[in-house]
Design an enzyme around this catalytic site. Structure first.
Site, short mmCIF file in Angstrom:
data_model
loop_
_atom_site.label_atom_id
_atom_site.label_comp_id
_atom_site.label_asym_id
_atom_site.label_seq_id
_atom_site.Cartn_x
_atom_site.Cartn_y
_atom_site.Cartn_z
N LEU A 11 0.81 -1.22 0.00
CA LEU A 11 0.00 0.00 0.00
C LEU A 11 0.84 1.27 0.00
O LEU A 11 0.60 2.20 0.77
CB LEU A 11 -0.96 -0.01 1.19
CG LEU A 11 -2.06 -1.07 1.12
CD1 LEU A 11 -2.90 -1.06 2.40
CD2 LEU A 11 -2.95 -0.84 -0.10
N GLY A 15 0.13 1.41 -5.12
CA GLY A 15 -0.80 0.38 -4.67
C GLY A 15 -2.11 0.96 -4.20
O GLY A 15 -3.20 0.49 -4.58
N THR A 35 3.70 -3.69 6.79
CA THR A 35 3.46 -2.89 7.99
C THR A 35 1.94 -2.74 8.10
O THR A 35 1.33 -1.92 7.42
CB THR A 35 4.12 -1.50 7.87
OG1 THR A 35 5.52 -1.68 7.60
CG2 THR A 35 3.94 -0.70 9.14
N LYS A 76 8.43 -3.54 -3.84
CA LYS A 76 9.71 -3.23 -4.45
C LYS A 76 10.24 -4.42 -5.24
O LYS A 76 10.18 -5.56 -4.80
CB LYS A 76 10.71 -2.82 -3.36
CG LYS A 76 12.04 -2.33 -3.90
CD LYS A 76 12.95 -1.90 -2.75
CE LYS A 76 14.30 -1.40 -3.29
NZ LYS A 76 15.20 -0.97 -2.20
N SER A 129 2.38 1.97 -15.87
CA SER A 129 2.98 3.29 -16.04
C SER A 129 1.94 4.38 -15.91
O SER A 129 0.79 4.22 -16.31
CB SER A 129 3.66 3.40 -17.41
OG SER A 129 4.21 4.69 -17.58
N LYS A 183 7.64 -2.70 -20.64
CA LYS A 183 7.66 -1.61 -19.66
C LYS A 183 9.09 -1.09 -19.47
O LYS A 183 9.31 0.12 -19.32
CB LYS A 183 7.10 -2.10 -18.32
CG LYS A 183 7.18 -1.09 -17.17
CD LYS A 183 6.48 0.22 -17.51
CE LYS A 183 6.18 1.07 -16.28
NZ LYS A 183 7.32 1.44 -15.48
N HIS A 186 9.83 1.05 -22.38
CA HIS A 186 9.07 2.29 -22.16
C HIS A 186 9.85 3.23 -21.26
O HIS A 186 9.99 4.42 -21.53
CB HIS A 186 7.71 1.95 -21.53
CG HIS A 186 7.01 3.12 -20.89
ND1 HIS A 186 7.39 3.62 -19.65
CD2 HIS A 186 5.98 3.89 -21.31
CE1 HIS A 186 6.62 4.65 -19.35
NE2 HIS A 186 5.76 4.83 -20.33
N ASN A 187 10.38 2.70 -20.15
CA ASN A 187 11.12 3.53 -19.22
C ASN A 187 12.42 4.05 -19.84
O ASN A 187 12.84 5.18 -19.57
CB ASN A 187 11.43 2.76 -17.94
CG ASN A 187 10.20 2.61 -17.05
OD1 ASN A 187 9.08 2.77 -17.50
ND2 ASN A 187 10.41 2.31 -15.79
N GLU A 190 11.47 6.83 -21.94
CA GLU A 190 11.17 7.94 -21.03
C GLU A 190 12.46 8.67 -20.64
O GLU A 190 12.49 9.91 -20.62
CB GLU A 190 10.48 7.38 -19.79
CG GLU A 190 10.11 8.38 -18.72
CD GLU A 190 9.52 7.69 -17.50
OE1 GLU A 190 10.01 7.93 -16.37
OE2 GLU A 190 8.58 6.90 -17.67
N ARG A 287 22.68 11.29 -16.95
CA ARG A 287 22.34 11.30 -15.52
C ARG A 287 23.57 10.98 -14.67
O ARG A 287 23.76 11.56 -13.60
CB ARG A 287 21.21 10.30 -15.24
CG ARG A 287 19.90 10.65 -15.91
CD ARG A 287 18.73 9.88 -15.31
NE ARG A 287 17.50 10.12 -16.07
CZ ARG A 287 16.29 9.78 -15.65
NH1 ARG A 287 16.14 9.17 -14.48
NH2 ARG A 287 15.22 10.02 -16.39
N SER A 477 41.81 -16.71 -35.84
CA SER A 477 41.10 -16.90 -34.58
C SER A 477 39.98 -17.91 -34.77
O SER A 477 39.40 -18.03 -35.85
CB SER A 477 40.53 -15.56 -34.10
OG SER A 477 39.71 -15.74 -32.97
#
Length: 482
Positions: A11, A15, A35, A76, A129, A183, A186-187, A190, A287, A477
């Site tokens: 929650l 959530g 909790t 998480k 998302s 997803k 997507h991020n 983003e 970043r 090689s």
């Protein structure tokens, strides 16, 4: 007594808002949180007067659920997901469903699908998302995993998801980790979108000297063009927000960007699959560069370069920046869908690329008018190799590239960093280049490591080695990697 349509564990903000969203759509939701006081606080606060059922143990939560039991985890990513799966298993039966709605790594989802299938439990990895607002009023949901679970979760997910032209921004993505993979990409996109906007901001602010009022006006006007999107909209709003002293809040925020890792995951996977995801890579590294602020401050006193404001036509240069942002955005999405296409091949997933674009048109952070054009491109050709090869996008990028090149060249002359604008342009020029200098690179590899090369005048798949110095050996090689 079974009462709840679905149970939700976790929650935190996402959530709670998903629970309230489900409740508004007529679904009865049982909730639990590690909790347990959060359960009581939720029912006494945001969920007061709803049909939400509070529980104080996993056993109690599952006992309230209708069959097949549907348990959604909003916890998480990582160990917490596995821990709650283990806690749920003793109370579940064959055919029951566990849904992971967090930002889990797709390979973890693959493992969980396979492990739980052996126990008769159906596992769904669903990317969600839209942030707090999206979760409450309609997110983009990208479910994948065990397809047998889809009929049981489809009505709930499509009811709570965002709608565009009456269509839900939620559909089955594919097997195993496909939902969380989409997803993840997507991020990554983003990350790219946000960095591109930041580079446009720096060009406008440091290159043209625009104040926040002018920046608001520019981004507000851009939001009425092809760039219309959630991120452009909120950016214009950010520039109009003042601090308690009446001065622009954005100017007081420390220039150190955070990240939770999904952009990095996208980049790592692109490297694993050998895909040139250059723009998202630069967005991640931008970043990282922002994070070493003390070094940057020191370097700013030592390292010299050009500086100053643009002396030419301001209106013309603002338009060049807009065109550069639009063109770079096309490259970002083209690269993202190239990666998804390669993943579908390597992981044996059957993906509907137009449906993915539709899922991103509403509810999610990268929602924009632009995604409708992507959906149409895949409707025209479901097997499209790259968005840039679609007639619409080929014409669009040709139409705007003069302004794009101008924005990049002026930024270089002024010494302003634009890693994503510039790498997007380099990718475009490289992608349209029929012959790259990799022939020289292969000669170098063969020279020092006998790694062999292919020849233009011989069929693909035949490899050759040259004794470049006359003193080397004739043995090549044992491996060759294109």
């Amino acid at each position: 007594m079974t009462q709840a349509d679905i149970g939700l564990i976790g929650l935190a903000v996402m959530g709670q808002n998903l629970v309230l969203n489900m409740n508004d759509r007529g679904y009865t939701v049982a909730v639990f949180n590690r909790t347990t006081s959060k359960v009581d606080d939720f029912l006494a606060g945001p969920a007061k007067g709803t049909q939400v059922i509070p529980t104080h143990s996993v056993k109690e939560l599952i006992a309230t659920l209708k069959r097949p039991r549907r348990v959604m985890l909003m916890v998480k990513a990582g160990e917490a997901v596995d821990e709650f799966i283990e806690q749920c298993l003793p109370y579940l039966e064959k055919g029951d469903i566990i849904i992971d709605g967090g930002n889990s790594l797709f390979s973890d989802t693959i493992r969980r699908v396979q492990t739980l299938e052996k126990k008769g439990i159906l596992f769904v990895g669903a990317g969600v998302s839209g942030g707090e607002e999206g979760a409450r009023h309609g997110p983009s949901i990208m479910p994948g995993g065990n397809a047998q679970a889809w009929p049981a979760v489809k009505p709930i997910f499509q009811a709570i998801s965002a709608k565009v032209d009456g269509e839900p921004c939620c559909d089955w993505v594919g097997d195993e980790g496909a939902g969380h993979y989409v997803k993840m990409v997507h991020n990554g996109i983003e990350y790219g979108d946000m960095q591109l906007i930041c580079e446009a901001y720096q060009l406008l602010k440091d290159g043209l000297g625009l104040n926040t009022t002018e920046l608001h006006d520019v981004f507000d006007s851009w939001n009425k063009t092809e760039l219309s999107s959630y991120l452009i909209e909120i950016t214009s709003q950010i520039f109009s927000k003042n601090d308690t002293d009446g001065k622009p809040l954005v100017d007081k925020i420390l220039d150190v960007a955070g990240q939770k890792g999904t952009g990095k995951w996208t980049l790592i996977n692109a490297l694993d699959l050998g895909m040139p995801l250059t723009l998202i890579g630069e967005a991640v590294f931008a970043r990282c560069l922002s994070a070493i602020k003390p070094e940057r401050e020191k370097a700013s006193q030592i390292l010299k370069g050009p500086h100053g404001t643009y002396k030419g036509d301001r209106k013309e240069f603002i338009e060049s920046i807009r065109l550069g942002l639009y063109a770079s955005k096309m490259i970002s999405y083209a690269q993202g869908f190239m990666l998804i296409r390669q993943a579908a091949h390597d992981y044996n997933w059957k993906l509907n690329y137009g449906a993915i674009a539709l899922m991103w048109r509403g509810g999610c952070i990268i929602r924009s008018r632009f995604l409708g054009d992507i959906k149409k491109a895949f409707e025209r050709n479901a097997d499209l190799e790259c968005l840039l090869l679609d007639d619409f996008f080929a014409k669009e990028i040709s139409k705007v590239q003069q302004g794009w090149r101008r924005a990049v060249s002026v930024a270089v002359e002024m010494g302003l960093p634009i890693p994503c604008f510039s790498t997007a342009l380099s990718f475009y020029d490289g992608y349209r280049c029929a012959r790259l200098p990799a022939n020289l690179l292969q000669a170098q590899r063969d020279f020092f490591g006998a790694h062999t090369y292919e020849r233009l005048d011989q069929p693909r798949g035949q490899y050759f080695h040259t004794n470049w110095t006359g003193t080397g050996g004739a043995v090549s090689s044992s491996s060759y990697n294109a």
